[in-house]
Structures are given as structure tokens and as C-alpha cells.
Write a protein that holds these residues in place. Sequence first.
Motif, PDB file in Angstrom:
ATOM      1  N   UNK A  21      18.776   2.039  -3.203  1.00  0.00           N
ATOM      2  CA  UNK A  21      19.529   1.720  -1.989  1.00  0.00           C
ATOM      3  C   UNK A  21      20.441   0.542  -2.321  1.00  0.00           C
ATOM      4  N   UNK A  22      21.685   0.848  -2.647  1.00  0.00           N
ATOM      5  CA  UNK A  22      22.598  -0.177  -3.154  1.00  0.00           C
ATOM      6  C   UNK A  22      22.803  -1.312  -2.160  1.00  0.00           C
ATOM      7  N   UNK A  23      22.929  -0.983  -0.886  1.00  0.00           N
ATOM      8  CA  UNK A  23      23.203  -2.037   0.086  1.00  0.00           C
ATOM      9  C   UNK A  23      21.989  -2.919   0.359  1.00  0.00           C
ATOM     10  N   UNK A  24      20.819  -2.521  -0.140  1.00  0.00           N
ATOM     11  CA  UNK A  24      19.609  -3.349  -0.029  1.00  0.00           C
ATOM     12  C   UNK A  24      19.199  -3.936  -1.380  1.00  0.00           C
ATOM     13  N   UNK A  25      19.769  -3.382  -2.447  1.00  0.00           N
ATOM     14  CA  UNK A  25      19.403  -3.764  -3.810  1.00  0.00           C
ATOM     15  C   UNK A  25      17.904  -3.591  -4.046  1.00  0.00           C
ATOM     16  N   UNK A  26      17.411  -2.436  -3.623  1.00  0.00           N
ATOM     17  CA  UNK A  26      16.006  -2.097  -3.870  1.00  0.00           C
ATOM     18  C   UNK A  26      15.881  -0.589  -4.030  1.00  0.00           C
ATOM     19  N   UNK A  27      14.873  -0.167  -4.784  1.00  0.00           N
ATOM     20  CA  UNK A  27      14.608   1.262  -4.909  1.00  0.00           C
ATOM     21  C   UNK A  27      13.961   1.762  -3.625  1.00  0.00           C
ATOM     22  N   UNK A  28      14.142   3.063  -3.358  1.00  0.00           N
ATOM     23  CA  UNK A  28      13.541   3.627  -2.146  1.00  0.00           C
ATOM     24  C   UNK A  28      12.019   3.573  -2.209  1.00  0.00           C
TER      25      UNK A  28
ATOM     26  N   UNK B 218       3.739 -14.159  -0.556  1.00  0.00           N
ATOM     27  CA  UNK B 218       2.453 -13.762  -1.165  1.00  0.00           C
ATOM     28  C   UNK B 218       1.669 -12.749  -0.327  1.00  0.00           C
ATOM     29  N   UNK B 219       2.283 -12.175   0.693  1.00  0.00           N
ATOM     30  CA  UNK B 219       1.623 -11.161   1.517  1.00  0.00           C
ATOM     31  C   UNK B 219       1.654  -9.819   0.803  1.00  0.00           C
ATOM     32  N   UNK B 220       0.790  -8.857   1.223  1.00  0.00           N
ATOM     33  CA  UNK B 220       0.861  -7.507   0.636  1.00  0.00           C
ATOM     34  C   UNK B 220       2.248  -6.873   0.798  1.00  0.00           C
ATOM     35  N   UNK B 221       2.919  -7.196   1.897  1.00  0.00           N
ATOM     36  CA  UNK B 221       4.252  -6.652   2.121  1.00  0.00           C
ATOM     37  C   UNK B 221       5.257  -7.232   1.114  1.00  0.00           C
ATOM     38  N   UNK B 222       5.155  -8.537   0.860  1.00  0.00           N
ATOM     39  CA  UNK B 222       6.025  -9.166  -0.126  1.00  0.00           C
ATOM     40  C   UNK B 222       5.724  -8.635  -1.522  1.00  0.00           C
ATOM     41  N   UNK B 223       4.454  -8.384  -1.800  1.00  0.00           N
ATOM     42  CA  UNK B 223       4.059  -7.821  -3.090  1.00  0.00           C
ATOM     43  C   UNK B 223       4.681  -6.438  -3.284  1.00  0.00           C
ATOM     44  N   UNK B 224       4.676  -5.637  -2.223  1.00  0.00           N
ATOM     45  CA  UNK B 224       5.307  -4.318  -2.307  1.00  0.00           C
ATOM     46  C   UNK B 224       6.795  -4.441  -2.599  1.00  0.00           C
ATOM     47  N   UNK B 225       7.486  -5.331  -1.899  1.00  0.00           N
ATOM     48  CA  UNK B 225       8.927  -5.497  -2.131  1.00  0.00           C
ATOM     49  C   UNK B 225       9.221  -5.904  -3.567  1.00  0.00           C
ATOM     50  N   UNK B 226       8.333  -6.694  -4.168  1.00  0.00           N
ATOM     51  CA  UNK B 226       8.555  -7.147  -5.542  1.00  0.00           C
ATOM     52  C   UNK B 226       8.497  -6.003  -6.546  1.00  0.00           C
ATOM     53  N   UNK B 227       7.925  -4.874  -6.144  1.00  0.00           N
ATOM     54  CA  UNK B 227       7.785  -3.743  -7.050  1.00  0.00           C
ATOM     55  C   UNK B 227       8.801  -2.637  -6.773  1.00  0.00           C
ATOM     56  N   UNK B 228       9.708  -2.863  -5.846  1.00  0.00           N
ATOM     57  CA  UNK B 228      10.745  -1.884  -5.552  1.00  0.00           C
ATOM     58  C   UNK B 228      11.975  -2.195  -6.396  1.00  0.00           C
ATOM     59  N   UNK B 229      11.785  -2.077  -7.708  1.00  0.00           N
ATOM     60  CA  UNK B 229      12.837  -2.367  -8.673  1.00  0.00           C
ATOM     61  C   UNK B 229      12.857  -1.262  -9.733  1.00  0.00           C
ATOM     62  N   UNK B 230      13.959  -1.174 -10.420  1.00  0.00           N
ATOM     63  CA  UNK B 230      14.089  -0.170 -11.479  1.00  0.00           C
ATOM     64  C   UNK B 230      13.312  -0.585 -12.725  1.00  0.00           C
ATOM     65  N   UNK B 231      12.879   0.427 -13.480  1.00  0.00           N
ATOM     66  CA  UNK B 231      12.409   0.178 -14.829  1.00  0.00           C
ATOM     67  C   UNK B 231      10.947  -0.167 -15.009  1.00  0.00           C
ATOM     68  N   UNK B 232      10.123  -0.115 -13.964  1.00  0.00           N
ATOM     69  CA  UNK B 232       8.694  -0.389 -14.142  1.00  0.00           C
ATOM     70  C   UNK B 232       8.055   0.778 -14.910  1.00  0.00           C
ATOM     71  N   UNK B 233       7.265   0.451 -15.916  1.00  0.00           N
ATOM     72  CA  UNK B 233       6.604   1.474 -16.746  1.00  0.00           C
ATOM     73  C   UNK B 233       5.255   1.798 -16.136  1.00  0.00           C
ATOM     74  N   UNK B 234       5.226   2.733 -15.188  1.00  0.00           N
ATOM     75  CA  UNK B 234       3.987   3.081 -14.500  1.00  0.00           C
ATOM     76  C   UNK B 234       3.109   3.992 -15.349  1.00  0.00           C
ATOM     77  N   UNK B 235       3.688   4.789 -16.226  1.00  0.00           N
ATOM     78  CA  UNK B 235       2.905   5.760 -16.994  1.00  0.00           C
ATOM     79  C   UNK B 235       2.210   5.110 -18.180  1.00  0.00           C
TER      80      UNK B 235
END
Length: 304
Positions: free
Chosen positions: A173-180, A287-304
Motif C-alpha cells: 500500500x504505497x500511500x501507507x508505506x506498508x504491506x497489506x 510496544x503493544x501487540x498492534x504496534x508489533x504487527x505494524x512493525x512486521x508489515x514490511x517487504x523482505x521478511x524471510x518467513x520460510x
Amino acid sequence: MGIYSVIMFKDQVVEGYKKIQDEICQALALADGNGRFEEEIWSRDGGGGGRTRIFQNGNVIEKGGVNFSAVYGKLPDAVKKAFKVENDEFFATGVSIVIHPSNPFVPIIHMNIRYFEMDEQTRWFGGGIDLTPHYVIDTDARFFHHLLKQTCDEFDASFYQKFKKQADDYFFIKHREETRGIGGIFYDRLKPENTGLDWEQLFNFSLGVGNTFIPIYTELIDRNRDTAFTAEEQEWQYLRRSRYVEFNLVYDSGTKFGLETNGRIESILMSLPPTVKWAYNHKPAESSPEAETLSKLIKGIDWA
């Protein structure tokens, strides 16, 4: 592949996708345990039609759609320009799925598998699966990506990393600078020339992606369906759904293609959730669970 063989191949793809739709609807109804899909058969002005199947107000699924379509006719000029093609006769078939759960700890899931054809030389497969958690749970994210990698590896060891990057770039989402969400795989215009696979293998890969949906989502439902949640956590779910809406209405190419080819509006917009909220400049507590989620809405995380 001669013209007759192309026609037979097209029919084979249609029947394969219908079977995928049937099997996924049966599995989701069983996983939810309350209710069934309502089906509407529709025809498109200009050629073709489809089967829209909607599930609402279940035990787990608040709103979901598993749609099949096979449409044909003439491409509008805007689509011809976008596809960089001269011919205007087209055929397109696919299965499109979006599930919005009622529990904020069960993620939103989207899948699309599709085949597009203009003539024997101009045709390709596209599709993918992506996951949009309201709360990113690392073990769920790793499970999801691991199964996608397994499916890709059966056909080509390079597919997963290539298609994962394309998903990260596409579902942004370019206008939010976060992945969906946490991405998944996304691919388009797959054909023998750019994959090294023949048409039958590409079709089998498309079916393989479709068949990955059931083991992925039924497991994620079972893991999280009984997790207790607060009114505040549901409020966060509604806010995250708003990001899903923004992406689909601003960026999603399938939505644009459906609208520009005079598709059925209810089927096109079945991806939208039933309840959504936009809060002005909402920022989760540090440091809330919601903030933690936002920190992971980025490109390139190696989940596998």
C-alpha cells in the motif's frame, strides 16, 4: 499445440478450476461448521459467466466468497493498452477467493488462480495466495510460507523466492508505506518461454497453488478460532480491514480488470469486508501487540 488442442486445453482448465472451487467450498463449510455457501449463477453481457458462492455469518467466516468465472469477448481499449496487445478477442477463466473471519486472530486470506488467452501465441497463467493477519503470529506466518514454498519447489526451485518478492512488491500500500499483510506468492504471465515448463506443467502448477489453499487455511482456522478477544482487539480488526479495502479499490489489478470488462459488480466487490472502520490518524500504543504487527508489515521478511 494446434487450434483444436488449444480449445481442448482451455476446456481442461475450466473443468480443473471448477473442481477447485467445489473442493474449497466443501472444505470451508466443514471447517466453519455452521451454514453453507449460497450460489448464484450469472451471465456476462458480451460472453461467458460464472458461479458466485458467498458464505456469511458462520461460526468462523463472517463473510467469504469463492468465485469461478469463464468469460470471453472483446477487450476494452484501456485493457488492450495495459496488456500491450493488438488483438481484442479474449478468454479468461479463474477462481478468486477472499475470506474475512469474525475472530481477529484468524487471518484474512486471498487466493486467485487464472488463465488468460487471446490466441495460441498470446496466453498465460497468473495467480497467487497472500495472507493478511490482523495480528501477525510468527508461527502462523512461517507455516503459511513453508507450505507455499513446498508447492513451488515441486515445480521449480526458483519459483518461491521469485514469486514471494513479487507478492511483497504487489501487495504494498504505497500511500501507507506498508504491506497489506505478510505477503505470500504472486505471479503473472507464466508461459513456457519464461518458465521452462510446458503448458500442462504450468496448468498443474496452477492447480497445485489452488490445492494448497485447504491445508493452509483450515489449519489456521483450527489454531485460532477459539482464541478469546476483546472489544479493543475487534476494533483493531476493523481498522486493519480498512487497509484491505484501500488496496483492493486503489491498486488491485483484478478489480480493475473486472470493472473494465463489464464484469458482475457483486462478484468483483465480494472481496470487501462487511464491517470496516477508519479512525483519524490512529497510532497503536508503543510496544503493544498492534504496534508489533505494524512493525512486521514490511517487504523482505524471510518467513520460510
